[in-house]
Design a protein around this motif. Structure first.
Motif, PDB file in Angstrom:
ATOM      1  N   LEU A   1      17.410  -0.625  16.804  1.00 62.11           N
ATOM      2  CA  LEU A   1      17.581  -0.707  15.355  1.00 62.11           C
ATOM      3  C   LEU A   1      16.530  -1.640  14.735  1.00 62.11           C
ATOM      4  O   LEU A   1      15.898  -1.300  13.726  1.00 62.11           O
ATOM      5  N   GLU A   2      16.316  -2.798  15.338  1.00 67.09           N
ATOM      6  CA  GLU A   2      15.306  -3.745  14.839  1.00 67.09           C
ATOM      7  C   GLU A   2      13.906  -3.146  14.896  1.00 67.09           C
ATOM      8  O   GLU A   2      13.122  -3.284  13.963  1.00 67.09           O
TER       9      GLU A   2
ATOM     10  N   THR B   1      13.576  -0.219  12.214  1.00 65.47           N
ATOM     11  CA  THR B   1      13.499  -0.728  10.841  1.00 65.47           C
ATOM     12  C   THR B   1      12.230  -1.551  10.623  1.00 65.47           C
ATOM     13  O   THR B   1      11.635  -1.493   9.552  1.00 65.47           O
TER      14      THR B   1
ATOM     15  N   LEU C   1       9.424  -0.767   7.836  1.00 61.08           N
ATOM     16  CA  LEU C   1       8.996  -1.749   6.839  1.00 61.08           C
ATOM     17  C   LEU C   1       7.487  -1.983   6.886  1.00 61.08           C
ATOM     18  O   LEU C   1       6.863  -2.241   5.860  1.00 61.08           O
TER      19      LEU C   1
END
Length: 170
Positions: free
Chosen positions: A21-22, A25, A29
């Motif tokens: 997930l990190e 994302t 970004l």
């Protein structure tokens, strides 16, 4: 040994989901075009007194004050990042000097450390295109490693379940 392996398997599987997930994302970004947005989060910053469009740049404090006066937010909502009650200011000199300032404006310390400056630059995204490449490579690597790790963990768990099922039938 088997308990340690199972503990490692489950902790790795659970943490992999959060790492995935990190990484995803973070990549989104950094590379905003992946979400259909233009630009990058770490684009080039204009440090001159103009932006090339006839607009004079304000100092950070003046820019924040002007934005607040426009009604976008209240100055009460503005927070200043501090480090242990001190303001940390990095100068744009070749040495990456870090100045520690007390809340009353007193200079507490000036620190010149090129390695610390480099580490700080990586952390806050001040390496330009290199920073984006490092972040992209790390994110893609983490996505691949966690994805394959989750896949292998699920295969192991299925094999363990089948072995238990065969054992109970026999």
């Amino acid at each position: 040994m088997k308990k340690t392996r199972n503990l490692h398997l489950w902790i790795g599987l659970i943490c992999s989901v959060f790492l995935l997930l990190e990484a995803v994302t973070g990549l989104l970004l950094t590379e905003r075009w992946l979400m259909g947005m233009g630009g990058h989060s770490h684009g080039s910053h204009e440090h001159a007194h103009g932006d090339g469009h006839g607009h004079a740049q304000l100092h950070m404090i003046d820019a924040v004050k002007k934005a607040s006066e426009s009604g976008a937010f209240s100055m009460d909502e503005v927070g200043v990042v501090m480090n242990h009650g001190m303001y940390m200011v990095r100068l744009n000199d070749k040495d990456g000097t870090l100045v520690t300032i007390a809340p009353d404006g007193t200079v507490v310390k000036k620190e010149v450390n090129k390695f610390a400056s480099f580490v700080r630059a990586i952390h806050v995204g001040k390496l330009g295109i290199w920073n984006r490449l490092i972040i992209d490579a790390a994110a893609i690597s983490i996505i691949i490693l966690t994805g394959t790790g989750i896949y292998l963990s699920v295969k192991i768990l299925r094999a363990q379940a089948k072995a238990k099922q065969r054992k109970s039938v026999a």
